[in-house]
Motif scaffolding. Structure first.
Motif, PDB file in Angstrom:
ATOM      1  N   HIS A 202      45.119   3.951 -46.589  1.00 26.98           N
ATOM      2  CA  HIS A 202      45.214   5.301 -47.153  1.00 26.98           C
ATOM      3  C   HIS A 202      46.536   5.490 -47.886  1.00 26.98           C
ATOM      4  O   HIS A 202      47.550   4.849 -47.553  1.00 26.98           O
ATOM      5  CB  HIS A 202      45.125   6.351 -46.046  1.00 26.98           C
ATOM      6  CG  HIS A 202      43.742   6.561 -45.532  1.00 26.98           C
ATOM      7  ND1 HIS A 202      43.465   7.210 -44.342  1.00 26.98           N
ATOM      8  CD2 HIS A 202      42.535   6.210 -46.039  1.00 26.98           C
ATOM      9  CE1 HIS A 202      42.164   7.244 -44.149  1.00 26.98           C
ATOM     10  NE2 HIS A 202      41.581   6.647 -45.164  1.00 26.98           N
ATOM     11  N   VAL A 203      46.534   6.380 -48.860  1.00 31.11           N
ATOM     12  CA  VAL A 203      47.761   6.848 -49.490  1.00 31.11           C
ATOM     13  C   VAL A 203      47.736   8.366 -49.470  1.00 31.11           C
ATOM     14  O   VAL A 203      46.762   8.995 -49.890  1.00 31.11           O
ATOM     15  CB  VAL A 203      47.923   6.308 -50.931  1.00 31.11           C
ATOM     16  CG1 VAL A 203      46.745   6.691 -51.815  1.00 31.11           C
ATOM     17  CG2 VAL A 203      49.224   6.809 -51.548  1.00 31.11           C
ATOM     18  N   ASP A 204      48.790   8.967 -48.930  1.00 32.48           N
ATOM     19  CA  ASP A 204      48.920  10.420 -48.855  1.00 32.48           C
ATOM     20  C   ASP A 204      49.947  10.871 -49.884  1.00 32.48           C
ATOM     21  O   ASP A 204      51.044  10.295 -49.977  1.00 32.48           O
ATOM     22  CB  ASP A 204      49.370  10.848 -47.462  1.00 32.48           C
ATOM     23  CG  ASP A 204      48.286  10.628 -46.411  1.00 32.48           C
ATOM     24  OD1 ASP A 204      47.129  10.416 -46.799  1.00 32.48           O
ATOM     25  OD2 ASP A 204      48.619  10.656 -45.210  1.00 32.48           O
ATOM     26  N   TYR A 205      49.612  11.899 -50.649  1.00 31.31           N
ATOM     27  CA  TYR A 205      50.535  12.416 -51.652  1.00 31.31           C
ATOM     28  C   TYR A 205      50.282  13.903 -51.844  1.00 31.31           C
ATOM     29  O   TYR A 205      49.320  14.462 -51.297  1.00 31.31           O
ATOM     30  CB  TYR A 205      50.387  11.667 -52.981  1.00 31.31           C
ATOM     31  CG  TYR A 205      49.010  11.714 -53.608  1.00 31.31           C
ATOM     32  CD1 TYR A 205      48.735  12.581 -54.651  1.00 31.31           C
ATOM     33  CD2 TYR A 205      47.983  10.889 -53.165  1.00 31.31           C
ATOM     34  CE1 TYR A 205      47.488  12.626 -55.246  1.00 31.31           C
ATOM     35  CE2 TYR A 205      46.736  10.924 -53.742  1.00 31.31           C
ATOM     36  CZ  TYR A 205      46.490  11.794 -54.780  1.00 31.31           C
ATOM     37  OH  TYR A 205      45.237  11.838 -55.356  1.00 31.31           O
ATOM     38  N   SER A 206      51.157  14.548 -52.603  1.00 28.52           N
ATOM     39  CA  SER A 206      51.056  15.990 -52.824  1.00 28.52           C
ATOM     40  C   SER A 206      51.010  16.286 -54.309  1.00 28.52           C
ATOM     41  O   SER A 206      51.590  15.557 -55.121  1.00 28.52           O
ATOM     42  CB  SER A 206      52.244  16.717 -52.185  1.00 28.52           C
ATOM     43  OG  SER A 206      52.285  16.492 -50.790  1.00 28.52           O
ATOM     44  N   VAL A 207      50.333  17.365 -54.656  1.00 26.62           N
ATOM     45  CA  VAL A 207      50.266  17.823 -56.042  1.00 26.62           C
ATOM     46  C   VAL A 207      50.576  19.316 -56.061  1.00 26.62           C
ATOM     47  O   VAL A 207      50.358  20.021 -55.070  1.00 26.62           O
ATOM     48  CB  VAL A 207      48.875  17.572 -56.661  1.00 26.62           C
ATOM     49  CG1 VAL A 207      48.564  16.087 -56.680  1.00 26.62           C
ATOM     50  CG2 VAL A 207      47.790  18.318 -55.899  1.00 26.62           C
ATOM     51  N   PRO A 208      51.115  19.830 -57.178  1.00 22.15           N
ATOM     52  CA  PRO A 208      51.394  21.268 -57.264  1.00 22.15           C
ATOM     53  C   PRO A 208      50.104  22.077 -57.150  1.00 22.15           C
ATOM     54  O   PRO A 208      49.033  21.640 -57.566  1.00 22.15           O
ATOM     55  CB  PRO A 208      52.025  21.421 -58.658  1.00 22.15           C
ATOM     56  CG  PRO A 208      52.515  20.058 -59.021  1.00 22.15           C
ATOM     57  CD  PRO A 208      51.567  19.100 -58.373  1.00 22.15           C
TER      58      PRO A 208
END
Length: 378
Positions: A202-208
């Motif tokens: 998995h890859v966890d990331y954030s977006v506006p």
């Protein structure tokens, strides 16, 4: 009389000297005017043609890799390590034995409880035969049955306790570095080894939050990591958090990547691009062909003047999204226009130039290619 003659001689010498100086200055002035009258020498430049490309918009972000299943294996019961059944970095399957704790006392206790359970079972069976003949009371029969059931429960409890002395892999994965040694006493909760499932990952990331409409489950993603700068990993988004982080106003997203060769490891820093479902046609130039300043971006377009001479003409442009070394041109140029690719600082508007070589790989005005990691400015 002699004084007068000397004065005349001095005046004549001064006249000759001043005349020589003024004459030399006049010659220099004539030469300068002649040089200015000549056409300035042309500057050799390398050019590139603006061309259309198919860009697939992407929302870029940074994230962190994490295992789908990742745990720190620990013991539930205390004991002394009697066997270590794995090596650091080994791949294990679900249920494989990792370590065993010394269990001779627990096995003896289990044997005693199993004997009591057999005796309780025999008593219960005997009472079950006597009850129809009214040889015993109902209460005696119920008591024998309860004793048998309690004995069976004690056996199961001891078996579960004994099973905890063998620590097994809860799922398939790769173990890390062994933290315990043979013969070591382990208290409850001692870390034994890390176990991670690496494929997929998995890859966890954030977006506006304003980019919410650009992310959805099933969207294609591309990931790059510092360990493999020339490699592109692909996958798709799995889930989007149902709520927005109130402090950062960002939305958490999780994607899944194929990782058959275990190149990606949990904890890695990742550059993530969430790709849009559609592509669009854009005009692009290398970033080296543009000059950026507070008064606006411009390029030097290679054109011919009224006399047919090739010159560099300063052209104001409007830029858009950036993808690596390529930048989108929104206004100011058309497909096929030729501009100077490098060395803009040595040029001025209207300066004659000579094209020595075109930038390689961009000599066709109608060439198209798919660009998959355009940066969408937030």
């Amino acid at each position: 009389m002699k004084t007068f003659v000397r004065l005349i001689i001095v005046i004549l010498v001064l006249a000759v000297v001043l005349g020589g100086i003024f004459g030399w200055k006049y010659v220099q002035q004539q030469q300068s005017e002649a040089q200015r009258a000549q056409a300035p020498p042309s500057t050799p430049v390398e050019t590139v043609r603006i061309q259309p490309q198919s860009w697939r918009a992407a929302l870029t972000s940074v994230g962190s890799l994490r295992a789908i299943n990742g745990v720190e294996v620990a013991n539930e019961v205390p004991g002394v390590v009697s066997q270590v059944a794995f090596e650091s970095g080994q791949r294990v399957s679900q249920g494989d034995v990792l370590i065993r704790l010394e269990d001779s006392v627990d096995r003896a206790a289990l044997a005693a409880l199993e004997a009591r359970a057999r005796l309780a079972n025999e008593t219960f069976q005997r009472y079950a035969d006597l009850l129809p003949r009214n040889a015993i009371s109902q209460s005696q029969y119920d008591e024998a049955r309860a004793n048998y059931q309690a004995a069976q429960a004690d056996v199961e409890q001891q078996r579960a306790q004994l099973a905890k002395k063998t620590i097994r892999a809860p799922f398939e994965g790769v173990v890390g570095l062994r933290q315990v040694d043979l013969g070591e006493y382990l208290s409850v909760g001692t870390s034994i080894v890390d176990l991670n499932m690496l494929d997929p990952i998995h890859v966890d990331y954030s977006v506006p939050e304003r980019q919410l409409e650009r992310v959805a489950p099933g969207r294609a993603v591309e990931v790059r990591v510092a360990a493999y700068p020339d490699r592109l990993f692909t996958g798709e988004t799995l889930a989007v958090a149902p709520s927005v982080n109130a402090s950062s106003r960002t939305l958490d997203v999780r994607a899944r990547l194929d990782n058959a060769d275990h190149a990606l490891r949990p904890g890695m820093f990742a550059d993530v691009s969430t790709l849009a479902p559609e592509t669009r046609e854009v005009l692009t130039l290398p970033r080296t062909a543009l000059s950026f300043n507070t008064y606006g971006d411009f390029v030097f377009q290679v054109v011919e003047d009224d006399q047919g001479q090739t010159i560099a003409s300063r052209q104001q442009v409007t830029t858009g999204s950036v993808r690596g070394d390529e930048i989108e041109i929104l206004d100011g140029l058309e497909a096929g226009d030729r501009v100077v690719a490098t060395g803009l600082l040595r040029l001025r508007d209207g300066q004659p130039v000579s094209v020595t070589e075109q930038a390689q790989g961009r000599d066709s005005a109608d060439k198209t290619r798919t660009v998959r990691d355009e940066k969408v400015e937030g």
